[in-house]
Scaffold this active site. Structure first.
Site, PDB file in Angstrom:
ATOM      1  N   GLU A  94     -20.524 -22.257   1.952  1.00 40.03           N
ATOM      2  CA  GLU A  94     -19.478 -23.214   2.313  1.00 40.03           C
ATOM      3  C   GLU A  94     -18.798 -22.829   3.619  1.00 40.03           C
ATOM      4  OE1 GLU A  94     -17.137 -23.180  -1.309  1.00 40.03           O
ATOM      5  OE2 GLU A  94     -18.422 -24.717  -2.205  1.00 40.03           O
ATOM      6  N   CYS A 107     -13.737 -22.339   9.410  1.00 39.03           N
ATOM      7  CA  CYS A 107     -13.821 -21.102   8.628  1.00 39.03           C
ATOM      8  C   CYS A 107     -15.267 -20.967   8.147  1.00 39.03           C
ATOM      9  CB  CYS A 107     -12.844 -21.205   7.460  1.00 39.03           C
ATOM     10  SG  CYS A 107     -12.885 -19.806   6.354  1.00 39.03           S
ATOM     11  N   CYS A 114     -20.022 -12.118  -2.528  1.00 37.66           N
ATOM     12  CA  CYS A 114     -19.393 -10.966  -1.880  1.00 37.66           C
ATOM     13  C   CYS A 114     -19.349  -9.816  -2.876  1.00 37.66           C
ATOM     14  CB  CYS A 114     -17.975 -11.322  -1.442  1.00 37.66           C
ATOM     15  SG  CYS A 114     -17.142  -9.953  -0.606  1.00 37.66           S
ATOM     16  N   CYS A 118     -12.485  -8.376  -4.824  1.00 42.48           N
ATOM     17  CA  CYS A 118     -11.024  -8.468  -4.754  1.00 42.48           C
ATOM     18  C   CYS A 118     -10.560  -9.322  -5.941  1.00 42.48           C
ATOM     19  CB  CYS A 118     -10.575  -9.097  -3.439  1.00 42.48           C
ATOM     20  SG  CYS A 118     -11.128  -8.158  -2.004  1.00 42.48           S
ATOM     21  N   CYS A 121      -9.646 -13.241  -5.641  1.00 42.62           N
ATOM     22  CA  CYS A 121     -10.540 -14.089  -4.844  1.00 42.62           C
ATOM     23  C   CYS A 121     -11.685 -14.639  -5.687  1.00 42.62           C
ATOM     24  CB  CYS A 121     -11.091 -13.260  -3.682  1.00 42.62           C
ATOM     25  SG  CYS A 121     -12.359 -14.122  -2.744  1.00 42.62           S
ATOM     26  N   GLY A 171     -17.817 -14.003   1.727  1.00 45.73           N
ATOM     27  CA  GLY A 171     -18.416 -12.748   2.174  1.00 45.73           C
ATOM     28  C   GLY A 171     -17.492 -11.857   2.965  1.00 45.73           C
ATOM     29  N   GLU A 172     -17.878 -10.594   3.057  1.00 37.60           N
ATOM     30  CA  GLU A 172     -17.187  -9.613   3.895  1.00 37.60           C
ATOM     31  C   GLU A 172     -18.044  -9.451   5.157  1.00 37.60           C
ATOM     32  OE1 GLU A 172     -14.438  -7.540   4.394  1.00 37.60           O
ATOM     33  OE2 GLU A 172     -15.682  -6.985   6.101  1.00 37.60           O
ATOM     34  N   SER A 203     -12.388 -11.397   9.945  1.00 40.93           N
ATOM     35  CA  SER A 203     -11.460 -10.845   8.962  1.00 40.93           C
ATOM     36  C   SER A 203     -12.179  -9.837   8.073  1.00 40.93           C
ATOM     37  CB  SER A 203     -10.926 -11.995   8.100  1.00 40.93           C
ATOM     38  OG  SER A 203     -10.094 -11.494   7.093  1.00 40.93           O
ATOM     39  N   SER A 225      -7.177  -7.892   5.992  1.00 41.08           N
ATOM     40  CA  SER A 225      -6.564  -8.355   4.739  1.00 41.08           C
ATOM     41  C   SER A 225      -5.927  -7.148   4.069  1.00 41.08           C
ATOM     42  CB  SER A 225      -7.639  -8.928   3.816  1.00 41.08           C
ATOM     43  OG  SER A 225      -8.221 -10.052   4.415  1.00 41.08           O
ATOM     44  N   LEU A 226      -4.620  -7.078   4.117  1.00 38.87           N
ATOM     45  CA  LEU A 226      -3.927  -5.892   3.602  1.00 38.87           C
ATOM     46  C   LEU A 226      -3.467  -6.138   2.156  1.00 38.87           C
ATOM     47  CD1 LEU A 226      -3.334  -3.195   4.955  1.00 38.87           C
ATOM     48  CD2 LEU A 226      -0.999  -4.000   5.341  1.00 38.87           C
ATOM     49  N   HIS A 227      -2.603  -7.111   1.980  1.00 38.60           N
ATOM     50  CA  HIS A 227      -2.207  -7.625   0.660  1.00 38.60           C
ATOM     51  C   HIS A 227      -1.424  -6.663  -0.228  1.00 38.60           C
ATOM     52  CE1 HIS A 227      -4.578 -10.923   1.940  1.00 38.60           C
ATOM     53  NE2 HIS A 227      -5.743 -10.418   1.639  1.00 38.60           N
ATOM     54  N   ASN A 301      -2.835 -19.039  -3.750  1.00 37.23           N
ATOM     55  CA  ASN A 301      -3.217 -20.337  -4.324  1.00 37.23           C
ATOM     56  C   ASN A 301      -3.662 -20.129  -5.764  1.00 37.23           C
ATOM     57  OD1 ASN A 301      -3.307 -22.110  -1.961  1.00 37.23           O
ATOM     58  ND2 ASN A 301      -4.828 -20.617  -1.265  1.00 37.23           N
ATOM     59  N   CYS A 344      -7.820 -20.610   1.104  1.00 35.69           N
ATOM     60  CA  CYS A 344      -8.203 -19.200   1.155  1.00 35.69           C
ATOM     61  C   CYS A 344      -8.443 -18.646  -0.244  1.00 35.69           C
ATOM     62  CB  CYS A 344      -7.103 -18.391   1.818  1.00 35.69           C
ATOM     63  SG  CYS A 344      -7.074 -18.677   3.563  1.00 35.69           S
TER      64      CYS A 344
HETATM   65  S1  SF4 Z   1     -11.262 -11.575  -0.332  1.00 32.56           S
HETATM   66 FE1  SF4 Z   1     -12.981 -11.443   1.100  1.00 32.56          FE
HETATM   67  S2  SF4 Z   1     -13.748  -9.336   0.820  1.00 32.56           S
HETATM   68 FE2  SF4 Z   1     -12.477  -9.797  -0.989  1.00 32.56          FE
HETATM   69  S3  SF4 Z   1     -13.932 -10.595  -2.538  1.00 32.56           S
HETATM   70 FE3  SF4 Z   1     -13.072 -12.353  -1.409  1.00 32.56          FE
HETATM   71  S4  SF4 Z   1     -14.591 -12.756   0.205  1.00 32.56           S
HETATM   72 FE4  SF4 Z   1     -14.938 -10.681  -0.532  1.00 32.56          FE
END
Ligand code: SF4
Length: 353
Positions: A94, A107, A114, A118, A121, A171-172, A203, A225-227, A301, A344
């Protein structure tokens, strides 16, 4: 597509030069090819009218120009468009177009699924399936460029072209670094898709050793991405933290090689009761001090299958206020496309299971 032939969109200009040299052609043919491959509407070598007929035949025998079939599309009430691209092995990836009056941000995805898991996500719940090739990355951009060219002007919110790219889809990206760098090279080459590095943002969740390699080999922007700003919380939200804890990640940000006057974008998604306290904001302000950065705050979200809650608007503003009083540029990023699961952290294709 013919798997015995070579997909030329997997090569940047240097790669094309090497490819044509293997076919006993002079190197300038590689540059000529680059100039043709990314023109809208070019789908076969016979359209490349300034190439010798013999060379076109050689290309036709050995190579092909990949493109995606017509994508699945969902339009959000806020103007965002989510594209689903079917890959040659059947997987679906996507990309999301986020139009504003002066820009169109796309995006893009860098992997199918991935591996980073996380906990906030949806993509992470898919697990890792495979890396995208350079052509699968750039074809997301080509396909949306063609969509914009075909749309009636009056129905567009923003410009007629994709102006900005963010690698924040599935993905990362740094786990697919070699293909990412090749795609960035294609995206930024003048004869390629001609984006400046300033208009591309990659990112990462914090793959520390690969951050420096990205910085040394490109001029794109980096978003981290710190969070969370303590290891215990971040270990739960982002398991990558157990491998590369905060101190290492922040040091990699401090020493990140980037063009003058650029700043790293720190991404911080607020989750109610988890990382949204005043104390967290003060600690964030303290620990980011040595890093040239801007901060993007995002309210989580809520979605099925993920246990966290959005913070209240008041909490988000109070968090922002503390950071602002500590002299940071802090933006609240409005999540777009949530009604079509394009916001996101919501990208996860049901059709890949
Ligand atoms: S936030 Fe990014 S790195 Fe983390 S699982 Fe989702 S896609 Fe992967």
């Amino acid at each position: 597509m013919n798997s015995s032939k070579t997909d030329l969109k997997n090569f940047d200009q240097q790669g094309l030069i090497e490819f044509v040299e293997q076919l006993n052609q002079p190197s300038f043919r590689g540059k000529q090819l680059m100039a043709w491959l990314y023109k809208p509407g070019i789908s076969d070598f016979w359209q490349m009218t300034d190439l010798a007929k013999k060379f076109r035949q050689v290309l036709n025998d050995n190579a092909y120009i990949s493109s995606f079939d017509k994508p699945l599309m969902e339009r959000s009430s806020d103007g965002c468009v989510k594209f689903g691209f079917r890959l040659s092995d059947g997987y679906l990836i996507e990309a999301v177009l986020i139009p504003e009056t002066d820009r169109n941000t796309l995006c893009v995805s860098s992997q199918v699924g991935c591996a980073m898991d996380c906990s906030f996500c949806l993509t992470g719940t898919m697990g890792f399936i495979r890396n995208l090739s350079p052509s699968e990355i750039v074809n997301q951009v080509c396909s949306v460029r063609d969509f914009l060219l075909d749309e009636p002007r009056e129905s567009l919110i923003g410009p007629t072209e994709v102006t900005n790219l963010v690698f924040m889809g599935m993905g990362e990206p740094l786990n697919n670094l070699s293909n990412l760098l090749t795609s960035i090279s294609i995206l930024t080459e003048q004869k390629g898709l001609d984006f400046t590095g300033r208009r591309i943002t990659v990112s990462t969740c914090g793959i520390v050793p690969k951050m420096r390699i990205l910085g040394e080999n490109s001029t794109v922007n980096l978003a981290v991405s710190l969070h969370a700003i303590d290891d215990d919380t971040r270990n739960i939200l982002m398991p990558v933290n157990k491998r590369y804890p905060l101190a290492e990640l922040l040091e990699a940000c401090r020493t990140y090689p980037m063009p003058k006057r650029r700043r790293i974008m720190i991404e911080y998604t607020l989750l109610q009761g988890i990382n949204d306290s005043d104390a967290a904001a003060y600690e964030l302000a303290r620990r980011l001090k040595p890093i040239p950065c801007k901060i993007n705050l995002l309210a989580f979200n809520e979605c099925d299958g993920i246990p966290y809650k959005s913070p209240t608007r008041e909490r988000l503003l109070a968090f922002q206020d503390i950071l602002r009083k500590n002299h940071y540029s802090v933006f609240i990023r409005t999540s777009r496309g949530s009604d079509i699961s394009a916001a996101c952290g919501q990208l996860a294709s049901e059709n890949n299971s």
